[in-house]
Design an enzyme around this catalytic site. Structure first.
Site, PDB file in Angstrom:
ATOM      1  N   LYS A 193       2.575 -14.394 -11.999  1.00 34.28           N
ATOM      2  CA  LYS A 193       1.231 -13.854 -12.225  1.00 34.28           C
ATOM      3  C   LYS A 193       0.265 -14.921 -12.730  1.00 34.28           C
ATOM      4  O   LYS A 193      -0.937 -14.884 -12.414  1.00 34.28           O
ATOM      5  CB  LYS A 193       1.308 -12.684 -13.201  1.00 34.28           C
ATOM      6  CG  LYS A 193       2.081 -11.488 -12.652  1.00 34.28           C
ATOM      7  CD  LYS A 193       1.506 -10.988 -11.329  1.00 34.28           C
ATOM      8  CE  LYS A 193       2.209  -9.730 -10.840  1.00 34.28           C
ATOM      9  NZ  LYS A 193       1.635  -9.209  -9.576  1.00 34.28           N
ATOM     10  N   SER A 205      -1.736  -9.948 -13.454  1.00 34.61           N
ATOM     11  CA  SER A 205      -1.291  -9.151 -14.596  1.00 34.61           C
ATOM     12  C   SER A 205      -1.706  -9.864 -15.872  1.00 34.61           C
ATOM     13  O   SER A 205      -1.856 -11.090 -15.891  1.00 34.61           O
ATOM     14  CB  SER A 205       0.234  -8.995 -14.569  1.00 34.61           C
ATOM     15  OG  SER A 205       0.716  -8.468 -15.786  1.00 34.61           O
ATOM     16  N   VAL A 240       5.548  -9.716   2.732  1.00 35.35           N
ATOM     17  CA  VAL A 240       4.574 -10.751   2.389  1.00 35.35           C
ATOM     18  C   VAL A 240       5.222 -12.074   2.014  1.00 35.35           C
ATOM     19  O   VAL A 240       4.559 -13.113   1.992  1.00 35.35           O
ATOM     20  CB  VAL A 240       3.633 -10.293   1.253  1.00 35.35           C
ATOM     21  CG1 VAL A 240       2.806  -9.094   1.689  1.00 35.35           C
ATOM     22  CG2 VAL A 240       4.410  -9.997  -0.023  1.00 35.35           C
ATOM     23  N   ALA A 273       0.809  -1.222   0.000  1.00 30.58           N
ATOM     24  CA  ALA A 273       0.000   0.000   0.000  1.00 30.58           C
ATOM     25  C   ALA A 273       0.840   1.269   0.000  1.00 30.58           C
ATOM     26  O   ALA A 273       0.294   2.371  -0.023  1.00 30.58           O
ATOM     27  CB  ALA A 273      -0.933   0.013   1.215  1.00 30.58           C
ATOM     28  N   GLY A 274       2.166   1.122  -0.004  1.00 33.59           N
ATOM     29  CA  GLY A 274       3.018   2.293   0.076  1.00 33.59           C
ATOM     30  C   GLY A 274       3.120   3.108  -1.197  1.00 33.59           C
ATOM     31  O   GLY A 274       3.602   4.244  -1.159  1.00 33.59           O
ATOM     32  N   TYR A 281       8.358 -13.292 -13.774  1.00 33.27           N
ATOM     33  CA  TYR A 281       7.196 -12.432 -13.591  1.00 33.27           C
ATOM     34  C   TYR A 281       5.933 -13.093 -14.152  1.00 33.27           C
ATOM     35  O   TYR A 281       4.892 -13.143 -13.487  1.00 33.27           O
ATOM     36  CB  TYR A 281       7.430 -11.092 -14.280  1.00 33.27           C
ATOM     37  CG  TYR A 281       6.341 -10.076 -14.003  1.00 33.27           C
ATOM     38  CD1 TYR A 281       6.321  -9.362 -12.815  1.00 33.27           C
ATOM     39  CD2 TYR A 281       5.341  -9.825 -14.945  1.00 33.27           C
ATOM     40  CE1 TYR A 281       5.327  -8.434 -12.555  1.00 33.27           C
ATOM     41  CE2 TYR A 281       4.350  -8.903 -14.695  1.00 33.27           C
ATOM     42  CZ  TYR A 281       4.343  -8.202 -13.493  1.00 33.27           C
ATOM     43  OH  TYR A 281       3.348  -7.298 -13.248  1.00 33.27           O
TER      44      TYR A 281
END
Length: 278
Positions: A166, A149, A69, A19-20, A162
């Site tokens: 996803k 994604s 996480v 959330a940053g 990646y």
């Protein structure tokens, strides 16, 4: 599908990972604007606090919690902390934390980058679902939003870790949605193409592909739009969200003409490798 007079996104008790900045911050701000209380989780304490402070300065309710996480023990502690801060269990989880990676073909990537990307992008979501699913099942109405994604089904060369991460998030979301039928928990997986965030600059991406990604991200969809579309879909019980037109086209092409899509992605991989987005 789940419909409610009072949707979860209205006055939610939400936990948002990553959330940053970027999409995560957009979710946190949008949820607060809808009257929700938000635990802003991020691996960076300063970034998490920045988002929470933005919400509080606007009169909303927000808390900053540091969490990696990739570590399930920290995600478990996040759930405990959120429950204490809210005074009751959360009813919405946004698994958003993620990193970018790319630039090398399979065979030259190396185990460290594989572990790093999968640890955050895939296992981060796994940890969130494992920890929070039992909590959310106890709520009359709840939601889980996983940020995947278009790369999860639109697999491009030199993006192996990646894309694999996803794709795993999409599959996990489908499994979880099937398991949650009849429970009151709505599961949504979001599959955008390019979104205007800092993921391309803060990841582990080789120079040429990084330049290409940065150019495309600058032209990408505003993260606020992605957050709104995802929350509206989750409130309606919609599983898949493809926020952009090109994501929708690729989603259909994968099913109708998979071989053609693969050839097209081969060309895209060459463009990414050159760094030419013009």
């Amino acid at each position: 599908m789940f419909f409610s007079v009072s949707p979860v996104s209205s006055s939610a008790r939400a936990v948002v990972t990553g959330a940053g900045s970027g999409i995560g911050r957009a979710f946190a701000l949008e949820l607060a604007a809808r009257g929700g209380s938000v635990v802003c989780s991020d691996i960076s304490a300063d970034d998490a606090e920045h988002t929470a402070a933005l919400i509080r300065s606007a009169g909303g309710s927000a808390f900053a919690v540091t969490c990696d996480v990739a570590q399930q023990s920290q995600v478990a502690e996040l759930a405990v902390t959120a429950t204490k801060l809210f005074g009751r269990p959360p009813n919405l989880l946004v698994n958003n934390a993620g990193v970018g990676a790319g630039g090398r073909p399979v065979g030259s990537i190396g185990p460290e980058d594989w572990k790093w990307v999968l640890g955050i992008n895939l296992f981060g979501v796994i940890h969130g679902c494992e920890v929070f699913a039992p909590i959310l099942r106890q709520q009359r109405r709840a939601g889980i939003i996983n940020i995947a994604s278009a790369a999860g089904f639109n697999s491009a060369p030199i993006m192996g870790p990646y894309c694999v991460s996803k794709a795993g998030v999409i599959s996990l979301s489908e499994v979880l949605a099937a398991e949650m039928v009849g429970s009151g928990v709505s599961v949504t997986v979001v599959c955008p193409t390019f979104v205007a965030t800092n993921v391309a600059r803060n990841g582990r991406i080789e120079r040429g592909p990084a330049e290409f990604a940065a150019k495309m991200v600058e032209r990408g969809m505003d993260p606020e739009i992605v957050a709104r579309k995802a929350l509206e879909a989750n409130d309606k019980g919609t599983l898949y969200v493809m926020p952009q037109f090109d994501a929708k086209v690729a989603w259909r092409a994968k099913r109708l003409a998979p071989a053609l899509l693969t050839r097209g992605m081969s060309f895209a991989g060459k463009v990414m490798g050159s760094g030419d987005a013009d």
